[in-house]
Design a protein around this motif. Structure first.
Motif, short mmCIF file in Angstrom:
data_model
loop_
_atom_site.label_atom_id
_atom_site.label_comp_id
_atom_site.label_asym_id
_atom_site.label_seq_id
_atom_site.Cartn_x
_atom_site.Cartn_y
_atom_site.Cartn_z
N ILE A 70 35.29 53.83 26.67
CA ILE A 70 34.81 53.01 27.79
C ILE A 70 35.25 51.56 27.55
O ILE A 70 35.40 51.14 26.40
N PHE A 71 35.45 50.83 28.62
CA PHE A 71 35.74 49.41 28.49
C PHE A 71 34.43 48.68 28.21
O PHE A 71 33.42 48.94 28.87
N SER A 72 34.48 47.75 27.24
CA SER A 72 33.30 46.94 26.95
C SER A 72 33.28 45.76 27.94
O SER A 72 34.27 45.50 28.66
N LYS A 73 32.17 45.03 27.90
CA LYS A 73 32.08 43.82 28.73
C LYS A 73 33.21 42.86 28.35
O LYS A 73 33.84 42.23 29.21
N GLU A 74 33.51 42.78 27.04
CA GLU A 74 34.56 41.87 26.56
C GLU A 74 35.92 42.29 27.14
O GLU A 74 36.74 41.45 27.51
N ASP A 75 36.17 43.61 27.19
CA ASP A 75 37.42 44.10 27.79
C ASP A 75 37.55 43.61 29.22
O ASP A 75 38.60 43.10 29.65
N MET A 76 36.45 43.76 29.97
CA MET A 76 36.50 43.39 31.39
C MET A 76 36.70 41.89 31.55
O MET A 76 37.42 41.43 32.45
N LEU A 77 36.06 41.11 30.66
CA LEU A 77 36.22 39.65 30.75
C LEU A 77 37.65 39.23 30.42
O LEU A 77 38.22 38.34 31.04
N GLN A 78 38.24 39.93 29.44
CA GLN A 78 39.65 39.66 29.09
C GLN A 78 40.54 39.94 30.30
O GLN A 78 41.41 39.16 30.66
N LEU A 79 40.30 41.12 30.90
CA LEU A 79 41.10 41.51 32.07
C LEU A 79 40.95 40.46 33.17
O LEU A 79 41.93 40.03 33.79
N GLN A 80 39.71 40.06 33.40
CA GLN A 80 39.44 39.07 34.45
C GLN A 80 40.20 37.76 34.18
O GLN A 80 40.84 37.20 35.07
N ASP A 81 40.14 37.31 32.93
CA ASP A 81 40.80 36.04 32.57
C ASP A 81 42.31 36.14 32.75
O ASP A 81 42.94 35.22 33.26
N ILE A 82 42.86 37.28 32.29
CA ILE A 82 44.32 37.45 32.38
C ILE A 82 44.78 37.48 33.84
O ILE A 82 45.81 36.91 34.19
N LEU A 83 43.99 38.12 34.69
CA LEU A 83 44.42 38.28 36.09
C LEU A 83 44.10 37.07 36.97
O LEU A 83 44.66 36.93 38.05
N ARG A 84 43.21 36.21 36.48
CA ARG A 84 42.75 35.08 37.32
C ARG A 84 43.90 34.29 37.98
O ARG A 84 43.88 34.04 39.17
N PRO A 85 44.94 33.93 37.21
CA PRO A 85 46.01 33.14 37.86
C PRO A 85 47.03 33.98 38.61
O PRO A 85 48.03 33.44 39.09
N THR A 86 46.85 35.29 38.70
CA THR A 86 47.88 36.17 39.27
C THR A 86 47.56 36.57 40.70
O THR A 86 46.48 36.29 41.22
N ASN A 87 48.51 37.31 41.26
CA ASN A 87 48.37 37.81 42.63
C ASN A 87 48.14 39.33 42.60
O ASN A 87 48.58 40.05 43.49
N CYS A 88 47.48 39.84 41.54
CA CYS A 88 47.37 41.29 41.34
C CYS A 88 46.08 41.86 41.92
O CYS A 88 45.00 41.29 41.74
N ILE A 89 46.23 43.01 42.54
CA ILE A 89 45.08 43.79 42.97
C ILE A 89 44.73 44.75 41.83
O ILE A 89 45.62 45.24 41.14
N VAL A 90 43.44 45.01 41.65
CA VAL A 90 43.00 45.96 40.63
C VAL A 90 42.52 47.23 41.31
O VAL A 90 41.76 47.17 42.28
N LEU A 91 43.00 48.36 40.80
CA LEU A 91 42.48 49.66 41.24
C LEU A 91 41.66 50.17 40.07
O LEU A 91 42.21 50.49 39.01
N SER A 92 40.35 50.19 40.25
CA SER A 92 39.46 50.55 39.14
C SER A 92 38.93 51.95 39.39
O SER A 92 38.06 52.17 40.24
N ASP A 93 39.47 52.90 38.63
CA ASP A 93 39.07 54.31 38.77
C ASP A 93 37.82 54.52 37.93
O ASP A 93 37.88 54.53 36.70
N GLU A 94 36.68 54.65 38.62
CA GLU A 94 35.39 54.73 37.92
C GLU A 94 34.70 56.06 38.21
O GLU A 94 33.47 56.11 38.37
N VAL A 95 35.48 57.14 38.28
CA VAL A 95 34.88 58.41 38.69
C VAL A 95 33.82 58.93 37.71
O VAL A 95 32.95 59.70 38.09
N TYR A 96 33.89 58.48 36.44
CA TYR A 96 32.87 58.92 35.46
C TYR A 96 31.81 57.83 35.25
O TYR A 96 31.21 57.75 34.18
#
Ligand SMILES: Cc1ncc(COP(=O)(O)O)c(C=O)c1O
Length: 386
Positions: free
Chosen positions: A179-205
């Motif tokens: 599972i992604f930890s809160k820290e993983d998600m914060l890292q992802l958020q920080d990395i994507l902040r300056p970008t033009n990327c859409i996130v597809l978050s597959d959370e079926v489980y």
């Protein structure tokens, strides 16, 4: 026979029969205990079945609203707000889909243009890449190490370019059970902040997370949520994979675009099942009880294997457990998976097909969403392997 002047070229020239079909067919031929494909072999709640019947008897047998039955969207919105403290407007920001698969395909189709790059973390569930390819996109892989399947966020960052249109994440992760930890998600958020990327978050489980951990939905994080499609599956949550019903949530502007594709691909989803889901979701115990329900199965499986020659890191979420067989044999995972079916009558999934370049990790994936007696039979077989 097609006429000789009828010519076409495949849009998916590299697509083969999936490993799930190959293993499933072999398992049936040898009457094997089947822990390969990800679906439960126990019965669906009678209450849920009768809610579908009630909806049919009450006349809800014609097209539902294109975006989904409003009562269902309303309760989905409440669920997300309660669990993740994020408000999605049921009118404009939630769409009911034909399983998560259609949500994923639709989001990719709506946003990925020719030449756009899409980041895919490998090993990856198999429906992402064909959807990217069919839309002219280019999958860009980040291969996770078998030792833990954690994301190296620096490596991830290095793969982003000015062509990156989308990033696909999956937590809890199939096949690794990480599972992604809160820290993983914060890292992802920080990395994507300056970008033009859409996130597809597959959370079926999303509701199958163990050991007291919390699911870190993309919807929990302000900046991530603004750029994310969060995809979910009632099939996984309510043990009805055959009903193919799920949903996705995203901010209004993104969802507006998504629906343009959705309305011409499927228009709407099975109406009586949507009515039943809306009523069933009112009792939150139906999904809040899932972690303990599946943790009991995971623990039974693990406990039974503690003296076997397989080694493992406990699954943190999903209903999959990877088993490392490198102390037993140097065979490829596909060869071992086939031998286990033919010689031992036990089916599992070799995960090399989920990896970049079919990398061999020396692990097989076992699904423990099974009745107690099925898990016990599998344990007996796995312990008998020399
Ligand atoms: C990671 C992942 N995403 C999506 C799906 C598809 O979900 P659905 O059956 O709701 O289309 C699955 C099903 O196995 C899965 O494991």
């Amino acid at each position: 026979m097609t006429p000789s002047n009828l010519r076409f070229s495949s849009k998916l020239p590299n697509a083969k029969t999936t490993i799930f079909t190959t293993v499933g067919n072999l398992a049936r031929k040898h009457n094997a205990v089947d822990l390969s494909q990800g679906f439960p072999n126990f019965e669906v709640d009678e209450k849920l079945k009768s809610l579908v019947t009630d909806a049919m008897q009450s006349g809800h047998n014609q097209y539902a609203a294109m975006q989904g039955y409003y009562g269902l969207r309303e309760i989905i919105s409440q669920k997300i707000e309660t669990l993740h403290n994020r408000s999605y407007h049921p009118e404009t920001e939630i769409t009911v889909t034909v399983g998560a698969t259609q949500a994923i395909f639709t989001a990719i189709t709506a946003f990925v243009n020719h030449g756009d790059e899409v980041i895919v973390l490998k090993p990856a569930y198999d429906c992402y890449e064909p959807a990217i390819t069919l839309n002219g996109g280019v999958p860009v892989y980040v291969q996770l190490d078998a030792d833990g399947y954690r994301v190296n966020w620096q490596e991830f960052k290095n793969k982003l370019s000015d062509k990156t249109r989308m990033v696909i994440i999956n937590t809890p992760h199939n096949p690794s059970g990480r599972i992604f930890s809160k820290e993983d998600m914060l890292q992802l958020q920080d990395i994507l902040r300056p970008t033009n990327c859409i996130v597809l978050s597959d959370e079926v489980y999303e509701h199958i997370v163990f050991d007291g951990n919390e699911h870190q939905s993309a919807s929990r994080f302000e900046d991530l949520a603004q750029r994310s499609f969060v995809c979910a599956s009632f099939g996984k949550t309510f043990h009805v994979t055959g009903w193919k019903i799920g949903y996705c949530a995203a901010p209004e502007e993104l969802m507006h675009e998504f629906r343009k594709t959705h309305q011409f691909a499927v228009f709407c989803v099975d109406h009586p099942v949507q009515r039943a889901m809306a009523a069933y979701l009112k009792n939150e115990e139906h999904y809040l009880s899932l972690p303990s329900f599946y943790q009991e199965k995971r623990d039974l499986f693990q406990e039974g294997l503690k003296d076997s020659r397989f080694t493992f890191k406990p699954s943190e979420g999903t209903y999959f457990q990877l088993l490392d067989y490198t102390e037993i044999t140097t065979e490829s995972d596909e060869d071992l998976a086939k031998r286990l079916i033919v010689d031992y009558k036990l089916a599992s999934i070799p995960i090399s097909s989920f990896n970049e370049h079919n990398r061999q990790d020396g692990v097989l994936r076992f699904c423990f969403a099974k009745k107690r007696e099925t898990i016990e039979k599998a344990i007996q077989i796995l312990n008998s392997i020399p």
